[in-house]
Design an enzyme around this catalytic site. Structure first.
Site, short mmCIF file in Angstrom:
data_model
loop_
_atom_site.label_atom_id
_atom_site.label_comp_id
_atom_site.label_asym_id
_atom_site.label_seq_id
_atom_site.Cartn_x
_atom_site.Cartn_y
_atom_site.Cartn_z
N ALA A 124 0.83 -1.20 0.00
CA ALA A 124 0.00 0.00 0.00
C ALA A 124 0.87 1.25 0.00
O ALA A 124 1.40 1.65 1.04
CB ALA A 124 -0.93 -0.01 1.21
N GLN A 340 -7.96 -6.40 -34.81
CA GLN A 340 -8.22 -5.89 -36.16
C GLN A 340 -8.18 -7.02 -37.19
O GLN A 340 -9.00 -7.08 -38.10
CB GLN A 340 -7.19 -4.81 -36.52
CG GLN A 340 -7.56 -3.98 -37.72
CD GLN A 340 -8.74 -3.04 -37.45
OE1 GLN A 340 -9.09 -2.80 -36.29
NE2 GLN A 340 -9.37 -2.55 -38.50
N GLU A 367 3.21 0.60 -11.76
CA GLU A 367 4.67 0.42 -11.66
C GLU A 367 5.43 1.51 -12.43
O GLU A 367 6.51 1.29 -12.96
CB GLU A 367 5.09 -0.97 -12.18
CG GLU A 367 4.67 -2.11 -11.27
CD GLU A 367 5.30 -2.04 -9.89
OE1 GLU A 367 6.40 -1.47 -9.75
OE2 GLU A 367 4.68 -2.57 -8.94
N GLU A 371 5.16 7.82 -19.06
CA GLU A 371 5.82 9.12 -18.98
C GLU A 371 6.95 9.11 -17.95
O GLU A 371 8.02 9.68 -18.17
CB GLU A 371 4.79 10.21 -18.63
CG GLU A 371 3.80 10.51 -19.73
CD GLU A 371 2.74 9.43 -19.94
OE1 GLU A 371 2.16 9.36 -21.04
OE2 GLU A 371 2.50 8.64 -18.99
#
Length: 387
Positions: A124, A340, A367, A371
């Site tokens: 946590a 697809q 994780e 960015e």
């Protein structure tokens, strides 16, 4: 670097693959349909995983684990990653390596029961107001005599519904730095049932059905100092030493799902006929398959190289970030292209593709977001130049 697998590694891959296909795949439809991993099924499969030598395989031999090197462990993770997340994570549990920081008394209460499939842990860290910026967490523990009193909220806590205890990071003080005040973080072991500790239902989400996120609330939750994991104010140091290559673990499970999706796409392209020939012969499909295979190979090589370097003691943060970033983004691409190629059938739940497609989305967030991984990589590139 040697690219082939040793006889032992191949045996581990084969054993794990057989377990996933024979024991986990048959239950995927139930978990996906109901959104629930039944407790009795969890216990049944966990015992089968123990008997197969696959449970807690990430742990060292001296505490009862398999003692796998990093590369072999990630080959094992890749095979497990092909299955529904709740099934492979909860039923073939890999206890957090941070439990290796336990004192001898804590090992008896927490570490060893997790390795024997008697207990589950969860971690946590994340809060409603702090995600990637963990130093901004508001959850706090104040010293009171020989105890600590915890207050605050954690959310997005994976499998906390299954866990018997939580490894909880909270602020325990503050220090001055050149960039201003910085919170000092401490890790605590908190048992379910401790007064002031409440686990409640989290958010409904698109990814990983049956593998739930929960909200943890601490309201004057009193803990003795013996529940500290590591040292006071040294929570991040403990995490840095023991948490290990979690980004590589994410990368490997993504590789497994991407390989499964690609396998379905290849089979369908070879069997499905339109306009008098197999659709795989059309350039629009064949080029997709070529790109999918190439990108998967690139992601796998990045991950294997990082694993090899991890065992050599030469891995960098950028190595692990590159592997995590590439594997998670490749999974998203392959899952989308596989659907697809299948057309409308790709979105039907008769196939695992729509599940893989949904599940892929969270991988670029937890994780460390894509960015954040790009920031780590670019920072390592620029640092030698003083930038």
């Amino acid at each position: 670097m040697h690219f082939g697998l040793s006889e032992e590694q191949q045996m581990i891959v084969d054993t794990t693959r057989a377990f996933v296909e024979n024991e986990l795949f048959p239950h995927e439809a139930e978990v996906e349909r109901t959104g629930v991993l039944r407790r009795e099924l969890l216990k049944e499969l966990a015992q089968k995983a123990v008997a197969a030598g696959l449970y807690a395989a990430n742990m060292p031999e001296d505490v009862g684990g398999a003692g796998l090197d990093t590369l072999t462990w990630l080959l094992y993770e890749k095979e497990l990653g092909k299955a529904n997340y709740a099934l492979h994570w909860n039923c073939v549990a890999r206890p957090s390596n941070i439990l290796l920081a336990c004192t001898p008394e804590q090992r008896e209460k927490y570490l060893f029961p997790c390795i024997r499939a008697e207990k589950h842990d969860c971690q946590a860290m994340t809060e409603p107001g702090s995600g990637s910026d963990l130093r901004s967490m508001k959850a706090f523990a104040r010293a009171d005599g020989g105890d600590y009193v915890l207050n605050g909220t954690k959310h997005f806590i994976s499998h906390a519904d299954v866990a018997d205890f939580a490894i909880v990071w909270v602020a325990t003080g503050e220090e001055d730095t050149p960039r201003g005040p910085k919170k000092l973080i401490t890790a605590f072991l908190v048992d379910k049932g401790t007064p002031g500790f409440t686990v409640r239902e989290g958010y409904r989400n698109v990814s990983h059905r049956g593998y739930n996120n929960m909200i943890l609330e601490f309201d004057d939750c009193r803990l003795p100092a013996s529940q500290i994991l590591g040292e006071v104010h040294k929570g991040f140091e403990v995490a840095g030493k023991w948490l290990g290559a979690t980004r590589l673990q994410v990368a490997s499970t993504c590789l497994g799902r991407a390989e499964r999706a690609l396998g379905h796409a290849i089979s369908y392209a070879a069997e499905r006929k339109q306009f008098g020939q197999q659709i795989g012969k059309f350039q629009g499909i064949s080029f997709k398959l070529a790109d999918m295979a190439m990108e998967l190979k690139a992601a796998e090589l990045l991950t294997r190289e990082a694993a090899w370097k991890y065992d050599q003691g030469t891995v960098t943060e950028a190595d692990m970030s590159m592997a995590k970033l590439k594997a998670t983004e490749v999974l998203a691409m392959i899952a989308d292209e596989a659907i697809q190629i299948h057309g409308g059938m790709g979105l039907m739940d008769e196939l695992p593709l729509e599940r893989i497609w949904r599940d892929a989305r969270v991988e670029r967030i937890w994780e460390g977001t894509s960015e954040i991984q790009r920031h780590i990589i670019s920072r390592e590139l620029l640092r030698p130049h003083g930038a």
